[in-house]
Scaffold this motif. Structure first.
Motif, PDB file in Angstrom:
ATOM      1  N   VAL A  82       0.861  -1.185   0.000  1.00 23.92           N
ATOM      2  CA  VAL A  82       0.000   0.000   0.000  1.00 23.92           C
ATOM      3  C   VAL A  82       0.898   1.237   0.000  1.00 23.92           C
ATOM      4  N   LEU A  83       0.746   2.079  -1.024  1.00 24.97           N
ATOM      5  CA  LEU A  83       1.402   3.382  -1.091  1.00 24.97           C
ATOM      6  C   LEU A  83       0.302   4.401  -1.353  1.00 24.97           C
ATOM      7  N   GLU A  84      -0.173   5.025  -0.284  1.00 25.27           N
ATOM      8  CA  GLU A  84      -1.368   5.857  -0.405  1.00 25.27           C
ATOM      9  C   GLU A  84      -1.170   7.031  -1.350  1.00 25.27           C
ATOM     10  N   ASP A  85       0.011   7.681  -1.294  1.00 25.65           N
ATOM     11  CA  ASP A  85       0.217   8.858  -2.142  1.00 25.65           C
ATOM     12  C   ASP A  85       0.277   8.483  -3.622  1.00 25.65           C
ATOM     13  N   ALA A  86       0.640   7.229  -3.919  1.00 28.32           N
ATOM     14  CA  ALA A  86       0.673   6.754  -5.304  1.00 28.32           C
ATOM     15  C   ALA A  86      -0.633   6.058  -5.690  1.00 28.32           C
ATOM     16  N   LYS A  87      -1.612   6.056  -4.766  1.00 26.39           N
ATOM     17  CA  LYS A  87      -2.905   5.408  -4.991  1.00 26.39           C
ATOM     18  C   LYS A  87      -2.712   3.943  -5.396  1.00 26.39           C
ATOM     19  N   LEU A  88      -1.826   3.294  -4.646  1.00 23.14           N
ATOM     20  CA  LEU A  88      -1.483   1.911  -4.940  1.00 23.14           C
ATOM     21  C   LEU A  88      -1.885   1.033  -3.768  1.00 23.14           C
ATOM     22  N   ASN A  89      -2.695   0.039  -4.050  1.00 25.07           N
ATOM     23  CA  ASN A  89      -3.141  -0.893  -3.015  1.00 25.07           C
ATOM     24  C   ASN A  89      -3.195  -2.292  -3.616  1.00 25.07           C
ATOM     25  N   LEU A  90      -2.100  -3.018  -3.427  1.00 33.25           N
ATOM     26  CA  LEU A  90      -1.990  -4.371  -3.974  1.00 33.25           C
ATOM     27  C   LEU A  90      -2.114  -5.357  -2.821  1.00 33.25           C
ATOM     28  N   PRO A  91      -3.145  -6.198  -2.816  1.00 32.17           N
ATOM     29  CA  PRO A  91      -3.367  -7.097  -1.683  1.00 32.17           C
ATOM     30  C   PRO A  91      -2.320  -8.193  -1.587  1.00 32.17           C
ATOM     31  N   GLU A  92      -2.232  -8.783  -0.404  1.00 31.04           N
ATOM     32  CA  GLU A  92      -1.328  -9.915  -0.169  1.00 31.04           C
ATOM     33  C   GLU A  92      -1.589 -10.998  -1.215  1.00 31.04           C
ATOM     34  N   GLY A  93      -0.529 -11.577  -1.744  1.00 28.72           N
ATOM     35  CA  GLY A  93      -0.653 -12.617  -2.752  1.00 28.72           C
ATOM     36  C   GLY A  93      -0.543 -12.119  -4.178  1.00 28.72           C
ATOM     37  N   GLU A 128      10.322   7.827 -24.306  1.00 33.58           N
ATOM     38  CA  GLU A 128      10.567   6.981 -25.470  1.00 33.58           C
ATOM     39  C   GLU A 128       9.794   5.673 -25.381  1.00 33.58           C
ATOM     40  N   GLU A 129       9.620   5.165 -24.158  1.00 40.52           N
ATOM     41  CA  GLU A 129       8.812   3.948 -23.977  1.00 40.52           C
ATOM     42  C   GLU A 129       7.360   4.191 -24.354  1.00 40.52           C
ATOM     43  N   GLU A 130       6.855   5.375 -24.046  1.00 35.50           N
ATOM     44  CA  GLU A 130       5.475   5.705 -24.403  1.00 35.50           C
ATOM     45  C   GLU A 130       5.315   5.759 -25.921  1.00 35.50           C
ATOM     46  N   LYS A 131       6.330   6.275 -26.597  1.00 38.08           N
ATOM     47  CA  LYS A 131       6.291   6.304 -28.065  1.00 38.08           C
ATOM     48  C   LYS A 131       6.364   4.896 -28.645  1.00 38.08           C
ATOM     49  N   LYS A 132       7.121   4.042 -27.980  1.00 41.19           N
ATOM     50  CA  LYS A 132       7.396   2.701 -28.489  1.00 41.19           C
ATOM     51  C   LYS A 132       6.193   1.773 -28.403  1.00 41.19           C
ATOM     52  N   GLY A 133       5.191   2.179 -27.688  1.00 35.38           N
ATOM     53  CA  GLY A 133       4.025   1.308 -27.542  1.00 35.38           C
ATOM     54  C   GLY A 133       3.391   1.394 -26.179  1.00 35.38           C
ATOM     55  N   GLY A 134       4.022   2.191 -25.325  1.00 33.26           N
ATOM     56  CA  GLY A 134       3.440   2.424 -24.021  1.00 33.26           C
ATOM     57  C   GLY A 134       3.498   1.224 -23.102  1.00 33.26           C
ATOM     58  N   TYR A 135       2.674   1.283 -22.074  1.00 25.95           N
ATOM     59  CA  TYR A 135       2.605   0.221 -21.082  1.00 25.95           C
ATOM     60  C   TYR A 135       1.256   0.339 -20.393  1.00 25.95           C
ATOM     61  N   ASP A 136       0.845  -0.712 -19.753  1.00 29.26           N
ATOM     62  CA  ASP A 136      -0.446  -0.752 -19.078  1.00 29.26           C
ATOM     63  C   ASP A 136      -0.346   0.030 -17.762  1.00 29.26           C
ATOM     64  N   ALA A 137      -0.823   1.273 -17.770  1.00 29.89           N
ATOM     65  CA  ALA A 137      -0.687   2.138 -16.600  1.00 29.89           C
ATOM     66  C   ALA A 137      -1.494   1.635 -15.404  1.00 29.89           C
ATOM     67  N   GLU A 138      -2.419   0.715 -15.635  1.00 29.48           N
ATOM     68  CA  GLU A 138      -3.172   0.122 -14.537  1.00 29.48           C
ATOM     69  C   GLU A 138      -2.324  -0.889 -13.761  1.00 29.48           C
ATOM     70  N   ARG A 139      -1.275  -1.400 -14.422  1.00 29.51           N
ATOM     71  CA  ARG A 139      -0.462  -2.444 -13.785  1.00 29.51           C
ATOM     72  C   ARG A 139       1.024  -2.109 -13.716  1.00 29.51           C
ATOM     73  N   VAL A 140       1.453  -1.065 -14.390  1.00 27.21           N
ATOM     74  CA  VAL A 140       2.844  -0.606 -14.309  1.00 27.21           C
ATOM     75  C   VAL A 140       2.840   0.703 -13.533  1.00 27.21           C
ATOM     76  N   HIS A 141       3.430   0.681 -12.347  1.00 28.11           N
ATOM     77  CA  HIS A 141       3.314   1.798 -11.403  1.00 28.11           C
ATOM     78  C   HIS A 141       4.679   2.463 -11.218  1.00 28.11           C
ATOM     79  N   PHE A 142       4.824   3.665 -11.774  1.00 30.36           N
ATOM     80  CA  PHE A 142       6.017   4.469 -11.536  1.00 30.36           C
ATOM     81  C   PHE A 142       5.774   5.265 -10.247  1.00 30.36           C
TER      82      PHE A 142
END
Length: 249
Positions: free
Chosen positions: A48-59, A117-131
């Motif tokens: 859980v990283l609240e400021d990044a709005k990230l909440n990944l449950p155990e497992g 450059e990664e965004e130009k190359k085809g991007g990434y799934d922002a729902e599952r790739v968390h910077f």
């Protein structure tokens, strides 16, 4: 180096880059890893990283990557290619990336960045790739304790402290098959090595660990044991003290 009485360098690989005429003045002594801080959780938690709005449950399957800057010296473009392959195969997997979109080593890109450059190359799934940006030590610890697989890639270059800290956290690791890494990691004993120019091989090795959690646990345990035996902070400080005492005798 010509004028100094002695010096030290943290890794054998760095030592070997110095001209032979000066190597006799140098000791290989690492700065040391705080293994009490960098220790595994009793049970791998969620994240859980609240400021990044990230909440990944155990497992949750969580792949982690840490680099001060997103750059080619740390093989960031190949990492991104590899995780696209993994995410395509594993719809519930997430990736947490710590660092800044800047170049710390090597030439700067003009009017762009490697992340752009990664965004130009085809991007990434922002729902599952968390910077998640740069993090304080507490959040950094939470991230690595939650890691299912940690990826560390580098050209033949200075070995990152984050790799050794990830090993101390007991992270199952996939790392580049390059000389600085091979000084610490033995394939199949305390981690898995990947051909660092092959995103497909990196992805395949990551999936080996995600598929075989017994293997992942064994390699993570061995990784921590490597750090305790060779890079524990107090041990390294004593080696530095010994070096200084030899000089002032």
């Amino acid at each position: 180096l010509e004028a100094c009485d002695a010096g030290y360098t943290p890794t054998k690989w760095q030592y070997e880059q110095f001209p032979a005429i000066w190597q006799s003045k140098l000791d290989v002594v690492h700065d040391g890893i705080d293994t009490e801080f960098c220790q595994p959780a009793v049970k791998r938690p969620g994240l859980v990283l609240e400021d990044a709005k990230l909440n990944l449950p155990e497992g949750t399957e969580i792949i982690t990557y840490v680099s001060r800057g997103f750059e080619v010296f740390r093989w960031f473009p190949y990492f991104m290619d590899a995780i696209r392959i993994v995410l395509k195969h594993r719809p519930k997997c997430h990736v947490v990336i710590v660092g800044s979109d800047k170049v710390c080593y090597g030439p700067q890109l003009k009017d762009t960045s490697y992340q752009k450059e990664e965004e130009k190359k085809g991007g990434y799934d922002a729902e599952r790739v968390h910077f998640v940006g740069m993090r304080n030590r507490g959040a950094y610890r939470k991230i690595l304790q939650a890691s299912s697989v940690h990826i560390y890639l580098t050209r033949p270059f200075i070995l990152s402290w984050s790799m050794l800290e990830a090993m101390s956290f007991g992270c199952p690791m996939v790392a580049s098959k390059t000389p600085p890494v091979e000084e610490v990691m033995v394939d199949g004993e305390n981690g898995l090595l990947a051909e660092f120019r092959s995103p497909h091989h990196i992805a395949r090795r990551v999936e080996e660990l995600l598929d075989d959690r017994e293997l992942a646990a064994r390699l993570g345990k061995a990784a921590r044991e490597t750090i305790l035996a060779r890079y524990e902070l107090n041990h390294c400080l004593h080696e530095q003290e010994d070096m200084l005492y030899r000089l002032v005798k």
